[in-house]
Design a protein around this motif. Structure first.
Motif, PDB file in Angstrom:
ATOM      1  N   GLY A  54      34.780  31.235  30.985  1.00 13.79           N
ATOM      2  CA  GLY A  54      34.927  30.726  32.342  1.00 13.79           C
ATOM      3  C   GLY A  54      35.100  29.223  32.443  1.00 13.79           C
ATOM      4  O   GLY A  54      35.171  28.676  33.534  1.00 13.79           O
ATOM      5  N   ILE A 102      41.876  28.252  32.561  1.00 10.05           N
ATOM      6  CA  ILE A 102      40.612  28.960  32.753  1.00 10.05           C
ATOM      7  C   ILE A 102      40.417  29.968  31.634  1.00 10.05           C
ATOM      8  O   ILE A 102      41.237  30.871  31.443  1.00 10.05           O
ATOM      9  CB  ILE A 102      40.615  29.688  34.109  1.00 10.05           C
ATOM     10  CG1 ILE A 102      40.814  28.669  35.238  1.00 10.05           C
ATOM     11  CG2 ILE A 102      39.327  30.473  34.300  1.00 10.05           C
ATOM     12  CD1 ILE A 102      41.580  29.200  36.411  1.00 10.05           C
ATOM     13  N   HIS A 131      44.758  24.176  36.282  1.00  8.87           N
ATOM     14  CA  HIS A 131      43.541  24.586  35.593  1.00  8.87           C
ATOM     15  C   HIS A 131      43.849  25.564  34.470  1.00  8.87           C
ATOM     16  O   HIS A 131      44.585  26.530  34.671  1.00  8.87           O
ATOM     17  CB  HIS A 131      42.577  25.266  36.567  1.00  8.87           C
ATOM     18  CG  HIS A 131      42.122  24.377  37.678  1.00  8.87           C
ATOM     19  ND1 HIS A 131      42.304  24.663  39.003  1.00  8.87           N
ATOM     20  CD2 HIS A 131      41.492  23.173  37.635  1.00  8.87           C
ATOM     21  CE1 HIS A 131      41.800  23.688  39.735  1.00  8.87           C
ATOM     22  NE2 HIS A 131      41.301  22.772  38.939  1.00  8.87           N
ATOM     23  N   ASN A 154      46.712  28.172  38.360  1.00  8.17           N
ATOM     24  CA  ASN A 154      45.639  28.556  37.451  1.00  8.17           C
ATOM     25  C   ASN A 154      46.230  29.342  36.287  1.00  8.17           C
ATOM     26  O   ASN A 154      46.910  30.334  36.490  1.00  8.17           O
ATOM     27  CB  ASN A 154      44.609  29.417  38.177  1.00  8.17           C
ATOM     28  CG  ASN A 154      43.844  28.620  39.211  1.00  8.17           C
ATOM     29  OD1 ASN A 154      43.690  27.399  39.079  1.00  8.17           O
ATOM     30  ND2 ASN A 154      43.373  29.290  40.236  1.00  8.17           N
ATOM     31  N   SER A 190      33.149  30.633  42.550  1.00  9.75           N
ATOM     32  CA  SER A 190      33.965  29.454  42.837  1.00  9.75           C
ATOM     33  C   SER A 190      33.340  28.204  42.243  1.00  9.75           C
ATOM     34  O   SER A 190      32.127  28.057  42.241  1.00  9.75           O
ATOM     35  CB  SER A 190      34.106  29.263  44.346  1.00  9.75           C
ATOM     36  OG  SER A 190      35.023  30.175  44.892  1.00  9.75           O
ATOM     37  N   TYR A 211      45.258  31.517  33.108  1.00 12.14           N
ATOM     38  CA  TYR A 211      44.167  32.251  32.476  1.00 12.14           C
ATOM     39  C   TYR A 211      44.520  32.548  31.020  1.00 12.14           C
ATOM     40  O   TYR A 211      45.665  32.892  30.712  1.00 12.14           O
ATOM     41  CB  TYR A 211      43.899  33.562  33.218  1.00 12.14           C
ATOM     42  CG  TYR A 211      43.255  33.354  34.568  1.00 12.14           C
ATOM     43  CD1 TYR A 211      41.879  33.423  34.714  1.00 12.14           C
ATOM     44  CD2 TYR A 211      44.019  33.063  35.697  1.00 12.14           C
ATOM     45  CE1 TYR A 211      41.281  33.229  35.948  1.00 12.14           C
ATOM     46  CE2 TYR A 211      43.422  32.861  36.943  1.00 12.14           C
ATOM     47  CZ  TYR A 211      42.058  32.942  37.046  1.00 12.14           C
ATOM     48  OH  TYR A 211      41.462  32.741  38.274  1.00 12.14           O
ATOM     49  N   VAL A 242      36.637  25.689  32.752  1.00 14.07           N
ATOM     50  CA  VAL A 242      37.849  25.228  33.415  1.00 14.07           C
ATOM     51  C   VAL A 242      38.237  23.871  32.853  1.00 14.07           C
ATOM     52  O   VAL A 242      37.415  22.965  32.795  1.00 14.07           O
ATOM     53  CB  VAL A 242      37.648  25.112  34.935  1.00 14.07           C
ATOM     54  CG1 VAL A 242      38.898  24.573  35.600  1.00 14.07           C
ATOM     55  CG2 VAL A 242      37.280  26.468  35.524  1.00 14.07           C
ATOM     56  N   LEU A 274      37.988  31.468  41.553  1.00 15.38           N
ATOM     57  CA  LEU A 274      38.324  32.010  40.239  1.00 15.38           C
ATOM     58  C   LEU A 274      38.168  33.523  40.218  1.00 15.38           C
ATOM     59  O   LEU A 274      37.224  34.051  40.793  1.00 15.38           O
ATOM     60  CB  LEU A 274      37.407  31.399  39.178  1.00 15.38           C
ATOM     61  CG  LEU A 274      37.433  29.885  39.047  1.00 15.38           C
ATOM     62  CD1 LEU A 274      36.363  29.427  38.069  1.00 15.38           C
ATOM     63  CD2 LEU A 274      38.800  29.412  38.602  1.00 15.38           C
ATOM     64  N   ASN A 275      39.048  34.187  39.532  1.00 18.95           N
ATOM     65  CA  ASN A 275      38.875  35.619  39.299  1.00 18.95           C
ATOM     66  C   ASN A 275      37.677  35.836  38.385  1.00 18.95           C
ATOM     67  O   ASN A 275      37.571  35.202  37.344  1.00 18.95           O
ATOM     68  CB  ASN A 275      40.113  36.208  38.631  1.00 18.95           C
ATOM     69  CG  ASN A 275      41.345  36.116  39.507  1.00 18.95           C
ATOM     70  OD1 ASN A 275      41.249  35.845  40.698  1.00 18.95           O
ATOM     71  ND2 ASN A 275      42.502  36.331  38.921  1.00 18.95           N
TER      72      ASN A 275
END
Lengths: 136, 136
Positions: free
Chosen positions: A95, A90, A88, A127, A77, A129, A97, A72-73
DNA sequence: TTGCTACAAATAAAAATTATTAATTAGGAG
DNA sequence: CTCCTAATTAATAATTTTTATTTGTAGCAA
Protein backbone atom coordinates in the motif's frame (compact mmCIF):
# COMPACT_ATOMS: atom_id res chain seq x y z
CA UNK A 1 8.15 31.48 12.90
CA UNK A 2 10.45 28.59 12.33
CA UNK A 3 7.80 26.27 11.01
CA UNK A 4 6.66 26.86 7.48
CA UNK A 5 3.36 25.11 8.20
CA UNK A 6 2.37 27.84 10.62
CA UNK A 7 2.59 30.36 7.82
CA UNK A 8 0.83 27.93 5.53
CA UNK A 9 -2.11 27.59 7.89
CA UNK A 10 -2.41 31.33 8.46
CA UNK A 11 -2.22 32.06 4.76
CA UNK A 12 -5.24 29.82 4.36
CA UNK A 13 -7.11 31.63 7.10
CA UNK A 14 -6.74 28.91 9.69
CA UNK A 15 -5.47 29.22 13.21
CA UNK A 16 -2.13 27.57 13.70
CA UNK A 17 -3.00 25.29 16.57
CA UNK A 18 -0.43 22.79 17.85
CA UNK A 19 -2.68 19.97 16.69
CA UNK A 20 -2.85 21.24 13.14
CA UNK A 21 0.85 21.91 13.02
CA UNK A 22 1.53 18.40 14.23
CA UNK A 23 -0.81 16.95 11.64
CA UNK A 24 0.78 18.89 8.82
CA UNK A 25 4.27 18.06 9.98
CA UNK A 26 3.36 14.40 10.08
CA UNK A 27 1.91 14.37 6.60
CA UNK A 28 4.86 16.33 5.33
CA UNK A 29 7.31 13.91 6.83
CA UNK A 30 5.51 10.84 5.53
CA UNK A 31 4.49 12.29 2.20
CA UNK A 32 1.22 10.42 2.40
CA UNK A 33 -0.65 9.24 5.44
CA UNK A 34 -4.07 7.93 6.31
CA UNK A 35 -6.08 8.95 9.36
CA UNK A 36 -4.75 6.17 11.57
CA UNK A 37 -1.13 6.78 10.73
CA UNK A 38 -1.54 10.47 11.43
CA UNK A 39 -3.33 9.81 14.69
CA UNK A 40 -0.74 7.34 15.93
CA UNK A 41 2.14 9.66 15.23
CA UNK A 42 0.55 12.87 16.44
CA UNK A 43 -0.40 11.14 19.68
CA UNK A 44 3.27 10.82 20.55
CA UNK A 45 3.85 14.56 20.74
CA UNK A 46 0.30 15.31 21.83
CA UNK A 47 -0.96 12.39 23.93
CA UNK A 48 -4.39 13.84 24.72
CA UNK A 49 -5.42 14.47 21.15
CA UNK A 50 -8.60 12.69 20.13
CA UNK A 51 -9.20 10.84 16.91
CA UNK A 52 -12.18 13.07 16.24
CA UNK A 53 -9.89 16.08 16.23
CA UNK A 54 -7.75 14.48 13.55
CA UNK A 55 -10.82 13.76 11.47
CA UNK A 56 -12.19 17.25 11.95
CA UNK A 57 -8.94 18.94 11.08
CA UNK A 58 -8.25 16.77 8.07
CA UNK A 59 -11.71 17.61 6.79
CA UNK A 60 -11.10 21.30 7.38
CA UNK A 61 -7.75 21.21 5.64
CA UNK A 62 -9.18 19.37 2.67
CA UNK A 63 -11.99 21.90 2.42
CA UNK A 64 -9.49 24.72 2.42
CA UNK A 65 -7.66 22.90 -0.36
CA UNK A 66 -4.51 22.65 1.69
CA UNK A 67 -4.65 18.89 1.71
CA UNK A 68 -5.74 16.50 -0.97
CA UNK A 69 -7.45 13.18 -0.50
CA UNK A 70 -5.95 10.25 -2.36
CA UNK A 71 -8.60 7.52 -2.60
CA UNK A 72 -7.06 4.09 -2.99
CA UNK A 73 -8.45 0.73 -4.00
CA UNK A 74 -8.32 -1.68 -1.04
CA UNK A 75 -6.68 0.79 1.31
CA UNK A 76 -7.97 3.69 3.36
CA UNK A 77 -7.68 7.11 1.78
CA UNK A 78 -4.43 8.89 2.32
CA UNK A 79 -3.84 12.61 2.49
CA UNK A 80 -1.07 14.72 1.09
CA UNK A 81 -0.15 18.37 1.08
CA UNK A 82 -1.14 19.87 -2.24
CA UNK A 83 1.83 20.66 -4.39
CA UNK A 84 2.78 20.17 -8.00
CA UNK A 85 0.87 17.72 -10.08
CA UNK A 86 2.22 14.25 -9.75
CA UNK A 87 1.26 10.68 -10.23
CA UNK A 88 1.16 7.91 -7.65
CA UNK A 89 2.82 4.54 -7.77
CA UNK A 90 0.80 2.37 -5.42
CA UNK A 91 2.10 -0.97 -4.26
CA UNK A 92 -0.64 -3.59 -4.33
CA UNK A 93 1.09 -5.51 -1.56
CA UNK A 94 2.08 -2.99 1.09
CA UNK A 95 0.00 0.00 0.00
CA UNK A 96 2.97 2.33 -0.06
CA UNK A 97 2.45 5.38 -2.22
CA UNK A 98 5.32 6.95 -4.13
CA UNK A 99 5.11 10.20 -6.02
CA UNK A 100 6.46 10.58 -9.49
CA UNK A 101 6.68 13.69 -11.57
CA UNK A 102 3.74 13.91 -13.95
CA UNK A 103 4.80 15.05 -17.39
CA UNK A 104 2.88 17.62 -19.36
CA UNK A 105 2.17 15.22 -22.13
CA UNK A 106 -0.15 13.18 -19.95
CA UNK A 107 -1.73 16.32 -18.60
CA UNK A 108 -2.51 17.58 -22.07
CA UNK A 109 -3.85 14.26 -23.24
CA UNK A 110 -6.19 14.22 -20.26
CA UNK A 111 -7.49 17.68 -20.97
CA UNK A 112 -8.11 16.68 -24.56
CA UNK A 113 -9.94 13.60 -23.38
CA UNK A 114 -12.17 15.77 -21.20
CA UNK A 115 -12.89 18.30 -23.92
CA UNK A 116 -13.80 15.58 -26.36
CA UNK A 117 -16.41 14.40 -23.91
CA UNK A 118 -17.98 17.69 -23.03
CA UNK A 119 -16.50 17.52 -19.56
CA UNK A 120 -15.23 20.53 -17.64
CA UNK A 121 -11.76 19.41 -16.63
CA UNK A 122 -10.57 20.36 -13.16
CA UNK A 123 -8.08 17.88 -11.95
CA UNK A 124 -6.35 14.70 -12.93
CA UNK A 125 -5.37 11.77 -10.84
CA UNK A 126 -3.09 9.13 -12.28
CA UNK A 127 -2.67 6.12 -10.05
CA UNK A 128 -0.43 3.33 -11.17
CA UNK A 129 -0.90 0.05 -9.32
CA UNK A 130 1.86 -2.54 -9.25
CA UNK A 131 4.55 -4.01 -7.05
CA UNK A 132 7.19 -1.83 -5.45
CA UNK A 133 10.83 -2.80 -5.46
CA UNK A 134 10.93 -3.85 -1.80
CA UNK A 135 7.94 -6.15 -2.22
CA UNK A 136 9.08 -7.60 -5.54
CA UNK B 1 -28.53 -20.33 -19.88
CA UNK B 2 -29.76 -17.08 -21.30
CA UNK B 3 -27.77 -14.85 -19.00
CA UNK B 4 -24.15 -14.36 -19.89
CA UNK B 5 -23.33 -13.56 -16.28
CA UNK B 6 -24.19 -17.09 -15.22
CA UNK B 7 -21.49 -18.43 -17.49
CA UNK B 8 -19.20 -15.67 -16.31
CA UNK B 9 -19.60 -16.67 -12.68
CA UNK B 10 -19.08 -20.35 -13.38
CA UNK B 11 -16.01 -19.70 -15.44
CA UNK B 12 -14.59 -18.00 -12.36
CA UNK B 13 -15.46 -20.98 -10.17
CA UNK B 14 -18.34 -19.30 -8.37
CA UNK B 15 -21.85 -20.57 -7.92
CA UNK B 16 -24.34 -18.69 -9.98
CA UNK B 17 -26.81 -17.70 -7.30
CA UNK B 18 -29.72 -15.40 -8.10
CA UNK B 19 -28.18 -12.82 -5.78
CA UNK B 20 -24.91 -12.77 -7.66
CA UNK B 21 -26.62 -12.68 -11.01
CA UNK B 22 -28.74 -9.77 -9.84
CA UNK B 23 -25.69 -7.95 -8.57
CA UNK B 24 -23.80 -8.43 -11.80
CA UNK B 25 -26.79 -7.46 -13.91
CA UNK B 26 -27.19 -4.31 -11.88
CA UNK B 27 -23.58 -3.28 -12.22
CA UNK B 28 -23.69 -4.09 -15.89
CA UNK B 29 -26.75 -1.96 -16.41
CA UNK B 30 -25.41 1.00 -14.45
CA UNK B 31 -21.83 0.72 -15.59
CA UNK B 32 -20.66 1.78 -12.15
CA UNK B 33 -22.40 1.41 -8.84
CA UNK B 34 -21.60 1.65 -5.17
CA UNK B 35 -22.77 -0.76 -2.48
CA UNK B 36 -25.89 1.19 -1.64
CA UNK B 37 -27.01 1.61 -5.22
CA UNK B 38 -26.52 -2.08 -5.86
CA UNK B 39 -28.40 -3.00 -2.70
CA UNK B 40 -31.33 -0.73 -3.44
CA UNK B 41 -31.78 -2.04 -6.96
CA UNK B 42 -31.22 -5.71 -6.22
CA UNK B 43 -33.73 -5.48 -3.40
CA UNK B 44 -36.46 -4.81 -5.94
CA UNK B 45 -36.10 -8.17 -7.63
CA UNK B 46 -34.96 -9.92 -4.48
CA UNK B 47 -36.63 -8.22 -1.50
CA UNK B 48 -35.14 -10.48 1.15
CA UNK B 49 -31.51 -9.94 0.24
CA UNK B 50 -29.40 -8.53 3.05
CA UNK B 51 -26.85 -5.77 2.77
CA UNK B 52 -24.23 -8.11 4.20
CA UNK B 53 -24.78 -10.45 1.29
CA UNK B 54 -24.09 -7.66 -1.13
CA UNK B 55 -20.89 -6.79 0.72
CA UNK B 56 -19.74 -10.37 0.84
CA UNK B 57 -20.39 -11.01 -2.82
CA UNK B 58 -18.81 -7.80 -3.97
CA UNK B 59 -15.74 -8.73 -1.96
CA UNK B 60 -15.74 -12.22 -3.47
CA UNK B 61 -16.13 -10.90 -6.99
CA UNK B 62 -13.35 -8.39 -6.52
CA UNK B 63 -11.09 -11.14 -5.19
CA UNK B 64 -11.82 -13.29 -8.19
CA UNK B 65 -10.95 -10.29 -10.37
CA UNK B 66 -14.36 -10.25 -11.93
CA UNK B 67 -15.11 -6.83 -10.55
CA UNK B 68 -12.88 -3.85 -10.02
CA UNK B 69 -13.07 -1.30 -7.25
CA UNK B 70 -13.03 2.33 -8.29
CA UNK B 71 -12.00 4.34 -5.24
CA UNK B 72 -13.22 7.92 -5.44
CA UNK B 73 -12.32 11.06 -3.56
CA UNK B 74 -15.28 12.20 -1.46
CA UNK B 75 -17.61 9.45 -2.65
CA UNK B 76 -18.01 5.82 -1.72
CA UNK B 77 -16.16 3.35 -3.90
CA UNK B 78 -17.95 2.15 -6.98
CA UNK B 79 -17.55 -1.20 -8.68
CA UNK B 80 -17.43 -2.10 -12.34
CA UNK B 81 -17.11 -5.27 -14.37
CA UNK B 82 -13.54 -5.59 -15.52
CA UNK B 83 -13.18 -4.90 -19.19
CA UNK B 84 -10.85 -2.95 -21.45
CA UNK B 85 -8.64 -0.28 -20.01
CA UNK B 86 -10.41 3.00 -19.76
CA UNK B 87 -10.31 6.25 -17.92
CA UNK B 88 -12.98 7.73 -15.68
CA UNK B 89 -14.52 11.17 -15.84
CA UNK B 90 -15.79 11.83 -12.33
CA UNK B 91 -18.18 14.67 -11.66
CA UNK B 92 -17.23 16.51 -8.49
CA UNK B 93 -20.83 17.55 -7.97
CA UNK B 94 -22.96 14.47 -8.52
CA UNK B 95 -20.30 11.78 -8.40
CA UNK B 96 -21.33 10.29 -11.72
CA UNK B 97 -18.62 8.24 -13.37
CA UNK B 98 -18.29 8.08 -17.13
CA UNK B 99 -15.93 5.83 -18.99
CA UNK B 100 -13.78 7.11 -21.78
CA UNK B 101 -11.53 5.21 -24.09
CA UNK B 102 -7.96 5.31 -22.85
CA UNK B 103 -5.51 5.89 -25.64
CA UNK B 104 -2.31 3.94 -25.97
CA UNK B 105 -0.20 7.02 -25.67
CA UNK B 106 -1.17 7.51 -22.04
CA UNK B 107 -0.74 3.81 -21.39
CA UNK B 108 2.77 3.82 -22.75
CA UNK B 109 3.74 6.95 -20.89
CA UNK B 110 2.57 5.35 -17.67
CA UNK B 111 4.56 2.20 -18.26
CA UNK B 112 7.62 4.30 -18.96
CA UNK B 113 7.01 6.22 -15.77
CA UNK B 114 6.90 2.94 -13.85
CA UNK B 115 9.99 1.52 -15.43
CA UNK B 116 11.92 4.68 -14.72
CA UNK B 117 11.10 4.24 -11.07
CA UNK B 118 11.90 0.59 -10.68
CA UNK B 119 8.25 -0.22 -10.26
CA UNK B 120 6.62 -3.37 -11.56
CA UNK B 121 3.69 -1.95 -13.51
CA UNK B 122 0.43 -3.87 -13.31
CA UNK B 123 -2.42 -1.54 -13.85
CA UNK B 124 -3.18 2.07 -14.49
CA UNK B 125 -6.05 4.14 -13.26
CA UNK B 126 -6.64 7.55 -14.72
CA UNK B 127 -9.35 9.49 -12.97
CA UNK B 128 -10.27 12.91 -14.24
CA UNK B 129 -12.23 15.07 -11.83
CA UNK B 130 -14.36 17.93 -13.08
CA UNK B 131 -17.94 18.96 -13.76
CA UNK B 132 -20.17 16.92 -16.02
CA UNK B 133 -22.38 18.55 -18.63
CA UNK B 134 -25.61 18.10 -16.68
CA UNK B 135 -24.16 19.73 -13.56
CA UNK B 136 -22.42 22.54 -15.43
C1' DT C 1 -13.39 42.10 34.14
C1' DT C 2 -16.95 40.32 31.22
C1' DG C 3 -18.64 38.39 27.27
C1' DC C 4 -17.72 36.39 22.86
C1' DT C 5 -15.50 33.31 19.64
C1' DA C 6 -12.74 29.59 18.10
C1' DC C 7 -11.08 25.59 19.28
C1' DA C 8 -10.25 20.94 21.25
C1' DA C 9 -11.27 16.76 24.13
C1' DA C 10 -14.31 13.62 25.36
C1' DT C 11 -18.05 11.53 24.61
C1' DA C 12 -22.03 9.89 22.16
C1' DA C 13 -24.20 8.77 18.02
C1' DA C 14 -24.53 7.34 13.46
C1' DA C 15 -22.94 5.02 9.48
C1' DA C 16 -20.35 1.51 7.27
C1' DT C 17 -18.34 -2.89 7.25
C1' DT C 18 -17.38 -7.55 8.81
C1' DA C 19 -18.25 -11.83 11.48
C1' DT C 20 -21.26 -15.46 13.22
C1' DT C 21 -24.77 -18.85 12.98
C1' DA C 22 -28.48 -21.52 11.51
C1' DA C 23 -31.26 -22.36 7.54
C1' DT C 24 -31.46 -22.76 2.55
C1' DT C 25 -29.95 -23.79 -2.03
C1' DA C 26 -26.98 -24.79 -6.22
C1' DG C 27 -24.91 -28.16 -8.60
C1' DG C 28 -22.84 -32.53 -8.96
C1' DA C 29 -23.08 -37.83 -8.07
C1' DG C 30 -25.56 -41.52 -8.53
C1' DC D 1 -34.57 -37.04 -11.42
C1' DT D 2 -33.50 -37.39 -6.52
C1' DC D 3 -30.33 -37.03 -2.94
C1' DC D 4 -26.29 -35.19 -0.75
C1' DT D 5 -22.87 -31.90 0.44
C1' DA D 6 -20.50 -27.82 0.37
C1' DA D 7 -21.40 -23.26 -0.66
C1' DT D 8 -24.31 -19.58 0.13
C1' DT D 9 -27.72 -16.77 2.29
C1' DA D 10 -30.59 -14.07 5.77
C1' DA D 11 -30.54 -12.40 9.97
C1' DT D 12 -28.51 -10.82 13.44
C1' DA D 13 -24.56 -9.23 16.23
C1' DA D 14 -20.30 -7.12 16.64
C1' DT D 15 -16.82 -4.16 15.09
C1' DT D 16 -14.85 -0.34 12.80
C1' DT D 17 -15.01 4.03 10.92
C1' DT D 18 -16.79 8.51 10.72
C1' DT D 19 -19.51 12.39 12.29
C1' DA D 20 -22.04 15.17 15.70
C1' DT D 21 -22.73 17.01 20.29
C1' DT D 22 -21.42 18.65 24.64
C1' DT D 23 -18.46 20.80 27.66
C1' DG D 24 -14.50 23.28 28.99
C1' DT D 25 -10.73 26.49 28.01
C1' DA D 26 -7.83 30.08 26.01
C1' DG D 27 -7.51 34.33 23.82
C1' DC D 28 -9.22 38.49 22.20
C1' DA D 29 -12.36 42.88 22.31
C1' DA D 30 -15.04 45.99 24.48
Amino acid sequence: MQNINIELLKSYGLKATPQRIDILNTIEKLGHANIDEIYEIVKKSNPTISLATVYKNITALVEKALLKEVALNNFKSKYEIIKDRHSHLICKVCGKVTDVELNNEILLLSEQLSNNNNFNYKDIELNIYGICSSCA
